[in-house]
Motif scaffolding. Structure first.
Motif, PDB file in Angstrom:
ATOM      1  N   ALA A 191       0.822  -1.200   0.000  1.00  0.00           N
ATOM      2  CA  ALA A 191       0.000   0.000   0.000  1.00  0.00           C
ATOM      3  C   ALA A 191       0.855   1.248   0.000  1.00  0.00           C
ATOM      4  O   ALA A 191       1.993   1.254   0.438  1.00  0.00           O
ATOM      5  N   GLY A 192       0.257   2.329  -0.485  1.00  0.00           N
ATOM      6  CA  GLY A 192       0.798   3.669  -0.324  1.00  0.00           C
ATOM      7  C   GLY A 192       2.167   3.831  -0.922  1.00  0.00           C
ATOM      8  O   GLY A 192       2.374   3.723  -2.117  1.00  0.00           O
ATOM      9  N   ASP A 193       3.182   4.087  -0.047  1.00  0.00           N
ATOM     10  CA  ASP A 193       4.495   4.505  -0.505  1.00  0.00           C
ATOM     11  C   ASP A 193       5.451   3.327  -0.674  1.00  0.00           C
ATOM     12  O   ASP A 193       6.661   3.490  -0.637  1.00  0.00           O
ATOM     13  N   GLY A 194       4.940   2.131  -0.857  1.00  0.00           N
ATOM     14  CA  GLY A 194       5.828   1.000  -1.045  1.00  0.00           C
ATOM     15  C   GLY A 194       6.287   0.390   0.264  1.00  0.00           C
ATOM     16  O   GLY A 194       7.261  -0.346   0.307  1.00  0.00           O
ATOM     17  N   SER A 195       5.611   0.690   1.370  1.00  0.00           N
ATOM     18  CA  SER A 195       5.962   0.117   2.656  1.00  0.00           C
ATOM     19  C   SER A 195       5.584  -1.361   2.662  1.00  0.00           C
ATOM     20  O   SER A 195       5.058  -1.897   1.707  1.00  0.00           O
ATOM     21  N   ALA A 196       5.822  -2.004   3.828  1.00  0.00           N
ATOM     22  CA  ALA A 196       5.591  -3.441   3.923  1.00  0.00           C
ATOM     23  C   ALA A 196       4.144  -3.780   4.242  1.00  0.00           C
ATOM     24  O   ALA A 196       3.841  -4.926   4.560  1.00  0.00           O
ATOM     25  N   VAL A 197       3.242  -2.815   4.185  1.00  0.00           N
ATOM     26  CA  VAL A 197       1.839  -3.086   4.489  1.00  0.00           C
ATOM     27  C   VAL A 197       1.237  -3.937   3.376  1.00  0.00           C
ATOM     28  O   VAL A 197       1.351  -3.628   2.188  1.00  0.00           O
ATOM     29  N   THR A 198       0.554  -5.005   3.776  1.00  0.00           N
ATOM     30  CA  THR A 198      -0.122  -5.872   2.824  1.00  0.00           C
ATOM     31  C   THR A 198      -1.614  -5.577   2.843  1.00  0.00           C
ATOM     32  O   THR A 198      -2.191  -5.362   3.907  1.00  0.00           O
ATOM     33  N   GLU A 199      -2.223  -5.556   1.669  1.00  0.00           N
ATOM     34  CA  GLU A 199      -3.655  -5.339   1.584  1.00  0.00           C
ATOM     35  C   GLU A 199      -4.373  -6.668   1.339  1.00  0.00           C
ATOM     36  O   GLU A 199      -3.849  -7.562   0.681  1.00  0.00           O
ATOM     37  N   ILE A 200      -5.585  -6.746   1.863  1.00  0.00           N
ATOM     38  CA  ILE A 200      -6.378  -7.966   1.768  1.00  0.00           C
ATOM     39  C   ILE A 200      -7.744  -7.598   1.211  1.00  0.00           C
ATOM     40  O   ILE A 200      -8.311  -6.549   1.550  1.00  0.00           O
ATOM     41  N   GLY A 201      -8.266  -8.412   0.329  1.00  0.00           N
ATOM     42  CA  GLY A 201      -9.558  -8.129  -0.281  1.00  0.00           C
ATOM     43  C   GLY A 201     -10.719  -8.372   0.661  1.00  0.00           C
ATOM     44  O   GLY A 201     -10.628  -9.118   1.639  1.00  0.00           O
ATOM     45  N   VAL A 202     -11.856  -7.739   0.357  1.00  0.00           N
ATOM     46  CA  VAL A 202     -13.011  -7.829   1.250  1.00  0.00           C
ATOM     47  C   VAL A 202     -13.580  -9.255   1.313  1.00  0.00           C
ATOM     48  O   VAL A 202     -14.122  -9.659   2.341  1.00  0.00           O
ATOM     49  N   ALA A 203     -13.461 -10.011   0.244  1.00  0.00           N
ATOM     50  CA  ALA A 203     -13.978 -11.380   0.266  1.00  0.00           C
ATOM     51  C   ALA A 203     -13.234 -12.222   1.298  1.00  0.00           C
ATOM     52  O   ALA A 203     -13.841 -13.008   2.049  1.00  0.00           O
ATOM     53  N   GLU A 204     -11.912 -12.067   1.360  1.00  0.00           N
ATOM     54  CA  GLU A 204     -11.125 -12.800   2.338  1.00  0.00           C
ATOM     55  C   GLU A 204     -11.422 -12.323   3.754  1.00  0.00           C
ATOM     56  O   GLU A 204     -11.497 -13.123   4.692  1.00  0.00           O
ATOM     57  N   VAL A 205     -11.615 -11.001   3.914  1.00  0.00           N
ATOM     58  CA  VAL A 205     -11.971 -10.480   5.240  1.00  0.00           C
ATOM     59  C   VAL A 205     -13.300 -11.071   5.686  1.00  0.00           C
ATOM     60  O   VAL A 205     -13.471 -11.480   6.833  1.00  0.00           O
ATOM     61  N   SER A 206     -14.273 -11.123   4.774  1.00  0.00           N
ATOM     62  CA  SER A 206     -15.582 -11.683   5.101  1.00  0.00           C
ATOM     63  C   SER A 206     -15.462 -13.146   5.533  1.00  0.00           C
ATOM     64  O   SER A 206     -16.152 -13.590   6.465  1.00  0.00           O
ATOM     65  N   ARG A 207     -14.588 -13.895   4.873  1.00  0.00           N
ATOM     66  CA  ARG A 207     -14.413 -15.312   5.216  1.00  0.00           C
ATOM     67  C   ARG A 207     -13.834 -15.463   6.623  1.00  0.00           C
ATOM     68  O   ARG A 207     -14.233 -16.350   7.377  1.00  0.00           O
ATOM     69  N   ARG A 208     -12.907 -14.536   6.972  1.00  0.00           N
ATOM     70  CA  ARG A 208     -12.236 -14.639   8.270  1.00  0.00           C
ATOM     71  C   ARG A 208     -13.040 -14.027   9.412  1.00  0.00           C
ATOM     72  O   ARG A 208     -12.846 -14.385  10.580  1.00  0.00           O
TER      73      ARG A 208
END
Length: 404
Positions: free
Chosen positions: A285-302
């Protein structure tokens, strides 16, 4: 007729009887009269955006008799627009804003030609639009478009009426790289050289906006366009008007060209992004940091399963409109305090080794929050930002959630 400012547009033919009847209150104004009205009728104005600022802009420019209006907007009417975008209505929900605005203006007057363009301005088309008009009025709501339009106007030498809104405050200016003799050129980049970094300035969908303020500012911008066209009064060229609705105050600052800045001669790739940044799931995300993004479908599953906690970093007003539950709520501005407090629900979740998925409206603030957490020692593999925010959740998971 003597004018206060060199008029931009030459007068057109004599007014017809229907025009004299419709514009009678203009015609009897001292210093306005038939000649100014003929200039207005001969004018071609480009309005960028048919939203909060575009609604009063288009309404008053059409009502004033501007002969040709081009409105460019690629968005559609949503119910959350209607508290401020008064050119639209319940009957036009889901319709492209440019077409909805054109329909309303056709009912307002049959003496004005309105060209509705359902598209986004970009480096391939903006100069053609700008070159074809006498005045550009920018009512767009994102930095990429604002700077693109401003650069095109600087290159083409077309005057730009510019306005921006922030909650209860606003700014209005006229920029012109090729003004009449005796006036100094000044452009947007002389005042604000670069757009802010993506995600650092909240959109009106994140911070809110006072609906009535858009009417005040859009009307003032329409007036500036009329002063440029007719010369009846001097526009705010070389001034930045600051409006504060909470104190009911208005003041202006003098602005001048930066002598060290090189004039725009070509359009750069669009920078600054949308006012709501949305990154692709699975990418940093953003400026190339180590933050990983997750899609809403996967969030809904978890969601609701052991080991995963959802963190909402939006403001209280946003959460009152809609929220994804179960979730922990910590506004972004209070995140540091929550991380410093070992007894806070967030600190306890991190201490227990749970996965924390952060969400906001569209994804920019959640990525910011996730990065802050990682920078302060949280395990980067256990902190993720939900791509697209609650907007994506409403689109893909739960359409019953209100949009704002």
């Amino acid at each position: 007729m003597a004018t206060a400012f060199p008029p931009l547009v030459e007068p057109g033919p004599e007014l017809t009887l229907p025009e004299r009847e419709r514009y009678a209150r203009h015609l009897i104004l001292r210093d306005f009269g038939p000649e100014a009205q003929r200039r207005v009728r001969a004018a071609r104005v480009l309005v960028v955006g048919a939203g909060g600022l575009g609604s009063p802009l288009l309404s008053y420019l059409a009502a004033a008799g501007v002969g040709h209006l081009t409105v460019v907007d690629d968005d559609v009417v949503e119910v959350s627009n209607l508290h401020r975008q008064v050119i639209h209505g319940s009957s036009t929900l889901g319709m492209p804003k440019a077409e909805s605005a054109a329909r309303r203006l056709a009912d307002l007057t049959d003496l004005v030609e309105v060209d509705a363009k359902v598209e986004r301005l970009d480096p391939s088309n903006v100069r053609e639009y700008v070159a074809a008009c006498d005045v550009v009025v920018d009512g767009s709501d994102n930095f990429a478009t604002r700077y693109l339009v401003a650069d095109a106007c600087e290159i083409e030498g077309t005057p730009l009426v510019w306005g921006t809104l922030d909650r209860y405050r606003a700014q209005v200016a006229v920029f012109w790289s090729a003004p009449p003799a005796g006036y100094e050129p000044v452009s947007l980049r002389d005042v604000y050289p670069q757009p802010p970094a993506p995600g650092t300035v909240p959109s009106c969908g994140e911070a809110g906006i006072l609906g009535a303020l858009t009417g005040q500012v859009g009307s003032l911008m329409a007036m500036q366009a009329l002063w440029l066209i007719t010369g009846v009064a001097e526009p705010v060229l070389g001034r930045l008007v600051l409006i504060d609705s909470l104190s009911t105050s208005q003041r202006s600052l003098r602005v001048t060209a930066d002598p060290d800045r090189k004039r725009a001669t070509a359009l750069a790739p669009a920078v600054g992004g949308e006012s709501c940044e949305v990154s692709l799931a699975g990418t940093p995300a953003g400026d190339g940091s180590a933050v990983t993004e997750i899609g809403v479908a996967e969030v809904s599953r978890r969601l609701g399963s052991p080991g995963t906690v959802l963190l909402d970093v939006r403001e209280a007003g946003e959460r009152a409109v809609a929220a994804i539950e179960p979730s922990i709520w910590v506004p972004l501005g209070e995140l540091g305090a929550a991380l410093d407090d070992p007894t806070s629900p967030l600190s306890r979740a991190l201490g227990a080794g749970e996965h924390v998925v952060v969400y906001c409206k569209a994804g920019a603030r959640s990525a910011n929050a996730a990065k802050q957490m990682i920078d302060r020692g949280a395990d980067a593999e256990r902190v993720e930002s939900m791509a697209g925010g609650i907007d994506a959740w409403s689109d893909e998971i739960d359409p019953t959630l209100p949009r704002y």
